[in-house]
Design a protein around this motif. Structure first.
Motif, mmCIF file in Angstrom:
data_model
loop_
_atom_site.group_PDB
_atom_site.id
_atom_site.type_symbol
_atom_site.label_atom_id
_atom_site.label_comp_id
_atom_site.label_asym_id
_atom_site.label_seq_id
_atom_site.Cartn_x
_atom_site.Cartn_y
_atom_site.Cartn_z
ATOM 1 N N VAL A 147 0.837 -1.200 0.000
ATOM 2 C CA VAL A 147 0.000 0.000 0.000
ATOM 3 C C VAL A 147 0.872 1.250 0.000
ATOM 4 N N MET A 205 -8.610 3.330 0.790
ATOM 5 C CA MET A 205 -7.409 2.552 0.475
ATOM 6 C C MET A 205 -7.629 1.690 -0.760
ATOM 7 N N ALA A 212 -5.316 -3.866 -3.219
ATOM 8 C CA ALA A 212 -5.797 -4.203 -1.882
ATOM 9 C C ALA A 212 -7.055 -5.059 -1.929
#
Length: 250
Positions: A147, A205, A212
């Motif tokens: 990330v 995110m 993800a």
């Protein structure tokens, strides 16, 4: 390739109070002073400041906190209030910045006071104290690194991003999972406490880091983590000393 080689214009700020429960005024002051020093340096050199904050119940635990980066936040602990104040100082510092609100990371070589090695050592001691109604959101450090890499590579700046699985696991389930993988049946002491189930939003995110969506967050994620870091094939690098009490992160 090392972090500094990939992102030479970014300074990661990973200083912090060692205990989220028993932090002293001096420790909070020391962290703030270190962050301010880095911000001044970043402003002078044109570097980006990357700050690791918290997505724990201490930040998002209020009943009217939706667990989103842009939503209202009313921290429930001194630790959470301190992190929010640091975030505010960074936002007005005049530098490029990125704040990641982290849940509980799990990986190799963790210090013994962190959640998983602490629970492992407690189970091995034969005596376990469990706070009923406690929940913890766990994330593999490998996913956190991916990330961070994606956000910095795509020049995501001047924003806050939650880094969490979005799945708060009951502490009882985590401990039982450790026990089954170690083949140990310790004595349990259960302490009742108010529920601290905090659901952290991962929507932002997932939008910024599409990969993800393939991390496997969901019902099997905890089992995958424990298989990797506690199971028979795991490298026992998370071992820590036998604790006297449970110090869960709040």
């Amino acid at each position: 390739m090392a972090f500094g080689d990939r992102f030479p214009d970014v300074t990661a700020i990973a200083v912090g109070v060692s205990s989220t429960v028993n932090g002293t005024v001096e420790e909070f002051d020391r962290e703030a002073a270190a962050v301010y020093e880095v911000l001044r340096d970043c402003r002078e050199t044109g570097r980006t400041a990357l700050y690791f904050s918290t997505a724990s119940a201490g930040m998002y635990g209020a009943p009217d906190s939706p667990g989103t980066e842009e939503g209202p936040v009313f921290p429930q602990t001194i630790y959470g209030r301190h992190k929010l104040a640091i975030e505010a100082a960074i936002a007005v510092s005049g530098v490029d910045w990125l704040v990641l609100r982290l849940s509980h990371l799990v990986g190799d070589w963790q210090p013994p006071h962190q959640l998983l090695p602490f629970l492992v050592s407690m189970v091995k001691s034969g005596e376990v104290t469990v706070f009923r109604n406690s929940h913890r959101d766990l994330v593999d450090v490998r996913h956190a690194v991916e990330v961070i890499d994606t956000l910095l590579t795509n020049n995501v700046r001047r924003t806050i991003v939650n880094m969490a699985s979005g799945v708060p696991e009951p502490i009882e389930r985590i401990v039982r999972g450790i026990e089954s993988r170690l083949g140990v049946e310790p004595n349990w002491k259960v302490v009742d406490r108010p529920s601290d189930t905090t659901v952290v939003s991962t929507e932002k995110m997932r939008q910024l880091v599409p990969a993800a969506n393939n991390f496997g967050f969901g019902p099997r994620y905890l089992d995958d983590l424990l298989d990797r870091y506690v199971g028979p094939s795991a490298d026992k690098r998370i071992d820590g000393p036998t604790p006297e009490v449970v110090r869960t992160r709040s």
